[in-house]
Design a protein around this motif. Structure first.
Motif, PDB file in Angstrom:
ATOM      1  N   HIS A 166       0.833  -1.339   0.170  1.00 39.62           N
ATOM      2  CA  HIS A 166      -0.015   0.099  -0.006  1.00 39.62           C
ATOM      3  C   HIS A 166       0.931   1.412  -0.084  1.00 39.62           C
ATOM      4  O   HIS A 166       0.625   2.223  -0.770  1.00 39.62           O
ATOM      5  CB  HIS A 166      -0.943  -0.048   1.226  1.00 39.62           C
ATOM      6  N   LEU A 167       1.870   1.254   0.962  1.00 40.83           N
ATOM      7  CA  LEU A 167       2.681   2.408   0.825  1.00 40.83           C
ATOM      8  C   LEU A 167       3.478   2.898  -0.293  1.00 40.83           C
ATOM      9  O   LEU A 167       3.654   3.807  -0.955  1.00 40.83           O
ATOM     10  CB  LEU A 167       4.071   2.141   2.009  1.00 40.83           C
ATOM     11  N   ALA A 168       3.934   1.367  -0.949  1.00 38.44           N
ATOM     12  CA  ALA A 168       4.752   1.602  -2.171  1.00 38.44           C
ATOM     13  C   ALA A 168       3.976   2.089  -3.286  1.00 38.44           C
ATOM     14  O   ALA A 168       4.431   2.926  -4.266  1.00 38.44           O
ATOM     15  CB  ALA A 168       5.234   0.250  -2.638  1.00 38.44           C
ATOM     16  N   ARG A 169       2.830   1.475  -3.539  1.00 42.59           N
ATOM     17  CA  ARG A 169       1.771   2.187  -4.479  1.00 42.59           C
ATOM     18  C   ARG A 169       1.602   3.550  -4.382  1.00 42.59           C
ATOM     19  O   ARG A 169       1.563   4.414  -5.403  1.00 42.59           O
ATOM     20  CB  ARG A 169       0.497   1.291  -4.630  1.00 42.59           C
ATOM     21  N   ALA A 170       1.496   3.978  -3.204  1.00 44.63           N
ATOM     22  CA  ALA A 170       1.068   5.396  -3.026  1.00 44.63           C
ATOM     23  C   ALA A 170       2.171   6.148  -3.237  1.00 44.63           C
ATOM     24  O   ALA A 170       2.115   7.346  -3.712  1.00 44.63           O
ATOM     25  CB  ALA A 170       0.494   5.580  -1.561  1.00 44.63           C
ATOM     26  N   CYS A 171       3.375   5.688  -2.941  1.00 48.21           N
ATOM     27  CA  CYS A 171       4.546   6.494  -3.270  1.00 48.21           C
ATOM     28  C   CYS A 171       4.718   6.656  -4.796  1.00 48.21           C
ATOM     29  O   CYS A 171       5.170   7.558  -5.223  1.00 48.21           O
ATOM     30  CB  CYS A 171       5.761   5.524  -2.520  1.00 48.21           C
ATOM     31  N   ALA A 172       4.380   5.607  -5.478  1.00 49.67           N
ATOM     32  CA  ALA A 172       4.579   5.539  -6.808  1.00 49.67           C
ATOM     33  C   ALA A 172       3.583   6.678  -7.684  1.00 49.67           C
ATOM     34  O   ALA A 172       4.079   7.336  -8.455  1.00 49.67           O
ATOM     35  CB  ALA A 172       4.216   4.074  -7.580  1.00 49.67           C
ATOM     36  N   ARG A 173       2.272   6.646  -6.837  1.00 48.65           N
ATOM     37  CA  ARG A 173       1.410   7.596  -7.435  1.00 48.65           C
ATOM     38  C   ARG A 173       1.895   9.212  -7.051  1.00 48.65           C
ATOM     39  O   ARG A 173       1.606  10.131  -7.871  1.00 48.65           O
ATOM     40  CB  ARG A 173       0.029   7.561  -6.628  1.00 48.65           C
ATOM     41  N   HIS A 174       2.629   9.290  -5.910  1.00 48.04           N
ATOM     42  CA  HIS A 174       2.958  10.627  -5.383  1.00 48.04           C
ATOM     43  C   HIS A 174       4.303  11.011  -5.677  1.00 48.04           C
ATOM     44  O   HIS A 174       4.829  11.942  -5.071  1.00 48.04           O
ATOM     45  CB  HIS A 174       2.415  10.903  -3.888  1.00 48.04           C
ATOM     46  N   GLU A 175       5.179  10.141  -6.438  1.00 44.03           N
ATOM     47  CA  GLU A 175       6.455  10.451  -6.723  1.00 44.03           C
ATOM     48  C   GLU A 175       7.245  10.545  -5.397  1.00 44.03           C
ATOM     49  O   GLU A 175       8.117  11.613  -5.269  1.00 44.03           O
ATOM     50  CB  GLU A 175       6.555  11.463  -7.627  1.00 44.03           C
ATOM     51  N   THR A 176       7.109   9.651  -4.738  1.00 47.49           N
ATOM     52  CA  THR A 176       7.929   9.878  -3.428  1.00 47.49           C
ATOM     53  C   THR A 176       8.726   8.528  -3.248  1.00 47.49           C
ATOM     54  O   THR A 176       8.562   7.414  -3.787  1.00 47.49           O
ATOM     55  CB  THR A 176       6.879   9.679  -2.168  1.00 47.49           C
ATOM     56  N   HIS A 177      10.177   8.699  -2.709  1.00 48.32           N
ATOM     57  CA  HIS A 177      10.874   7.590  -2.431  1.00 48.32           C
ATOM     58  C   HIS A 177      10.701   6.965  -1.074  1.00 48.32           C
ATOM     59  O   HIS A 177       9.941   7.591  -0.043  1.00 48.32           O
ATOM     60  CB  HIS A 177      12.402   8.225  -2.372  1.00 48.32           C
ATOM     61  N   LEU A 178      10.700   5.682  -1.141  1.00 50.03           N
ATOM     62  CA  LEU A 178      10.421   4.820   0.136  1.00 50.03           C
ATOM     63  C   LEU A 178      11.604   4.271   0.707  1.00 50.03           C
ATOM     64  O   LEU A 178      12.654   3.583  -0.086  1.00 50.03           O
ATOM     65  CB  LEU A 178       9.211   3.801  -0.252  1.00 50.03           C
TER      66      LEU A 178
END
Length: 283
Positions: A84-96
């Motif tokens: 869930h975190l990774a998908r949201a990071c992908a949508r918002h151009e965020t590094h995890l």
């Protein structure tokens, strides 16, 4: 940069938030009550609202023995929550930056484990954490950095140092295993190192522990010494002698080699005995 830290009330998350608060970065720390990563909708809303540059995921179900019987809970947090975190990071151009564990290995290697060594978890905890690693890379590729660490101790939460100090205050005989080896890692050192990685955003897997490999028995002796107690109060036993036996198997060799950390230009984290002494003083 702006950071979102999940699991912010945990042992590591508390120190990550505190360290970031002392830097020029902006930090938004969320404990489980504020953000349950097993809730995909809540995760996406949190990233949409905070718009972080980096998420440091300190949220996990780390009760290793409970994981054996609570597989659904472990999977929901350690695997699905990371996805869930990774998908949201992908949508918002965020590094995890995702925190993982030595338990992804079976512990049979006769040398420290490098980042590219074959994984083979033997416990539910290890399997769900490895599934979380893979979920992060599936969704984000090189925009995910997985940090494997081991034997974490800090001022907040429960850990071996606190347990030993509590036991040492009584007269209970102490016995700890001498056939499981690893590198104790202290949140006071790990937290700033995670931020340093976040500033680089290298992607891939990075092993990160304090220096100094010991058995649990040797670690307990070091803790007794640091806290002013007689180290000879503890005696060594084998894992097979544990009574009752632990539900989850532990890797005999948990020593992680920080090859990639050093390749990225960093000095090895200091010998664990230094932050151990500092932690004992604070406690």
């Amino acid at each position: 940069m702006k950071f979102l830290v999940t699991g912010a009330a945990g042992q590591l998350g508390t120190d990550v938030v505190a360290h970031l608060a002392d830097t020029d970065h902006e930090v938004d720390g969320r404990d489980r009550a504020m953000l349950d990563i097993s809730d995909a909708t809540a995760v996406d809303r949190a990233l949409a609202a905070t718009k972080p540059d980096v998420v440091i995921n300190g949220a996990a179900f780390t009760a290793v023995d409970r994981c054996e019987n609570e597989v659904d809970v472990a999977t929901a947090i350690n695997e699905h929550g990371v996805r869930h975190l990774a998908r949201a990071c992908a949508r918002h151009e965020t590094h995890l930056i995702h925190i993982s564990t030595d338990y992804v290995f079976d512990g049979t290697l006769d040398r420290p484990y490098r980042e590219d060594d074959t994984t083979n978890p033997q416990s539910v905890y290890g399997r769900t954490k490895l599934a979380g690693e893979r979920a992060a890379f599936d969704e984000l590729g090189d925009d995910a950095t997985v940090v494997r660490t081991s034997w974490v101790c800090g001022e907040h939460g429960n850990n071996m140092v606190k347990l030993v100090i509590r036991l040492a205050a009584g007269d209970t005989p102490l016995a700890f295993v001498d056939d499981q080896r690893g590198c104790p890692t202290f949140t006071a050192d790990l937290a700033p190192s995670l931020v340093a990685l976040a500033e680089q955003r290298p992607g891939g897997v990075v092993h990160l522990t304090n220096s100094g490999a010991v058995s649990w028995y040797e670690f307990v002796r070091a803790t007794l010494t640091a806290s002013g107690h007689d180290p000879d109060r503890v005696r060594p036993i084998s894992t097979a002698e544990l009574d009752p036996p632990r539900p989850a198997p532990r890797p005999a060799n948990s020593v992680l080699d920080d090859v990639r950390w050093r390749a990225l230009g960093h000095r090895p984290m200091r010998d664990f005995r230094e932050p151990l002494s500092e932690l004992v003083e604070r406690l």
